[in-house]
Every structure is written in structure tokens, then in C-alpha cells.
Design an enzyme around this catalytic site. Sequence first.
Site: not given
Ligand code: ARG
Length: 410
Positions: A89, A92, A261, A266
Amino acid sequence: MKLSNNQICKQIAEAESLPTLLLEAIDYLRLLYQEQSLSELQLQKRLAEIYREYGRAALQIPQGSHTYWQTEEELIYGAKVAWRNSTRCIGRIFWETLNVRDLRHLTTAEEIFDAIVDHLYQATNGGNIRSTISIFAPVAPGQPGIHIWNSQLIRYAGYRQPHGSIVGDPEQAEFTELCQHLGWKGQGTPFDVLPLVIQMPGEKPQWFELPKEAVMEVPIAHPDYEWFAELGLKWHALPAVSNWRLEIGGISYSCAPFSGWYMSTEIAARNFGDEQRYNLLPVVAQRMGLNTRSKLSLWKDQALIELNRAILYSFIACGVKIVDHHTASAQFMQHWQREADAGRIVPADWGRIVPPMSASTMQVFHQEMQDVCLKPNFFQQPVPWKRESSNRPSIPSVFGDSQPKQCPFR
Ligand code: ARG
């Protein structure tokens, strides 16, 4: 004979081979009491209490059933430290602000479902997202735990078509078929929110439809390209991982969904960009009029940038908290410094921390990292519908015992 706290602690200290659970408990309590500046005397007192409870549990219930019940304080701090220790992560720096919901008293799938709907509202917070974890009852020794079968609380279905293509999120194709097998019916769009599948210890899984109002979504548009909105893309505001096991002081919480968030990459780079996911780079590049026949036109890279700009622009336009990868990287390095000041290292998995694009433009790329597993932490669990049930007769097979042991519908 009643032993004094001191005697008990002496016993603990002298024991040659303490059971793992107690060793883990001691380790965690030392960390907790040290980081919270609590006294050695208080630590000894609490350890003695745990030791007694553990012994009593051993007397009441036969073989291997020893355990202890954590205080709310132990649970809350443990969840925060588990986040701090999460090597993948990048976000953090905010570990201490985690909103921890102690839901260990809930006993039915219905109650858990309601609590999860509350989690969605509380965590989404109208777009001003708050990092939140909901912790349900711990795994009793030798028993199966509570399990959420979904990998995340909110995910889109993936429907396999007769000729092999997939409508929706290919990552969810197997789980989607499972939901259909349980009796759920989707609309068949590329963005159908999957139902929540909850399994109580020793019971069959139950599915629940999430209320629409609890799932905030962001329609995707682009600051410069008007045609972008015509692609009809959207994504959910809340990333909420729901199938990992939380371990604190030797106690396992098999059901402890946590959410933060999004970092824009991602969604833009991975969920939308990956070939095995929505695979949108060719679509976007074509609409941009790029030369997709030549690799050296770098059309993928250009399309990737515009997808990212679209995600950031749309989330901000909708008032939904999101972070870009440059800011996240800077925050991570700040966290690194703060932890060093506190006399701690930041255990980190370089391959997961460095964002999936523009790597060398960020400081994290140039930082050497130590990928070590500290506890408390989160751990992956076996895929629930692939868990071998034949050697554990106490767990009824999901669809009755006449069914195959592997994927129950194939
Ligand atoms: N990478 C994952 C997604 O696209 C989420 C993982 C957790 N990500 C976060 N920003 N807390 O759905």
C-alpha cells in the site's frame, strides 16, 4: 491454586515452547504497550489476564480450542498497525486515521450484510471518503470463519458470452457465474454491481443485493475530449477489499473488509487499461486518431495518459476523493521519513508500491525497499469456493455433498 500476575508472567517468560497464539499475543501486546507509552506493569497485568483466559478456555473446551478475546483498544490499534505493515500500500501515511468498526458481536449473515451497507455509507461519506474497516467475529480455533466471497464489496460482473468474449469485468467472470448459480440475475450491462455473498461458519453462502443508493459511482468524461463520455464508462467511488484475513496478536479475523480511496492509476491503468480487464487502450487510441499499427507511435502510452486524466477529472468533478500517483508517491516518501523518525522501517514491496505508469518520474522508483512481513497484518485466504471441504467434514459442501469439490458449477 491462584497464581499472582508476577508468577504467571514468570511462567510465560520461562516456558520453553509456548503455543504460537500466546507468543503472537505477547509480541503484539509489547508493541502496543510500547507504542502507546503504557507501563511494563500494565503490560504484565494484561498478559496475565490473557494467559488465564487462554487456560480457562482450554479447560472448558477440549483440545486446541484455546483463545482470548481482545479488548476494543487492542483491536483498533491492531487494525491500524496491520495497515501500516501492508507492504503493497502506497497510502499508508494515513494509517493512524483509520476508522475501525468493532462488529464482533454480530452473529447472522443478515446482520453482517446490514453492517456492510452501513460501512459503504460511512466510508463513502458523500464523496469525502474516510478510510474504514469493519471487523466481524474472530475465527474460533479449529472452526471455519465468517467469509465474504467477493474480492471487493463493490465490483462489476463479467458475463462470458457464447463465443468467448466477456461483457463487463473479466476478472469477475468466475465469481459472476457462481452468483448466477446461487440464483442471482444481472442486467447484462458492462457495469452491473455484483451481489454480496456472505458465508457464516458451517453454513451455505447467502447472497444479498446492495442497495443502489449505497454504491456511489462516477460517470467518466474527459476535460478536453467531448467524445469520451460517449464511451459510457463509469467506476465506483469506493475500493473495499473484502476477502483478506486480518491477524492481530495471534487472533484471525477472516471477515474484516477495509476501504480507502482510489489512486487514479488503479482504475485508469489497471482496471481499464489491462488487456485482461476492460482493455480500453485500443478503443481510446482509435478515438484519439492515433496510429495503433505501429508500436513505436507509443499510442498505448498516450491513451493511458488520457484515460488517467479522464478518471481524475471525473472524480474531482463529482466531488469524490481520489489521489494521483505523483501525490501518492510524495506522501509515501513523507511516511517513510516519519517512520524513520519513529525508529521504524517501512516494509514495502517495490513492485507493488511503484505506480504502474511513469515510474521513474516518482521518488518511490528510486527508493530501495525491504519486503518483510511484520504483524499485525492482512493475509490472503484461499478462494472460498475452491477450499477443499472433503477433509473437513464439519463444513458442509456449499451445494450439497453430491456436488463436485472444486468449482461447484462446472
Ligand atoms: N486496486 C483495487 C481496485 O482497483 C483496489 C485496492 C485497494 N485500493 C485502495 N486505494 N485502497 O479496485
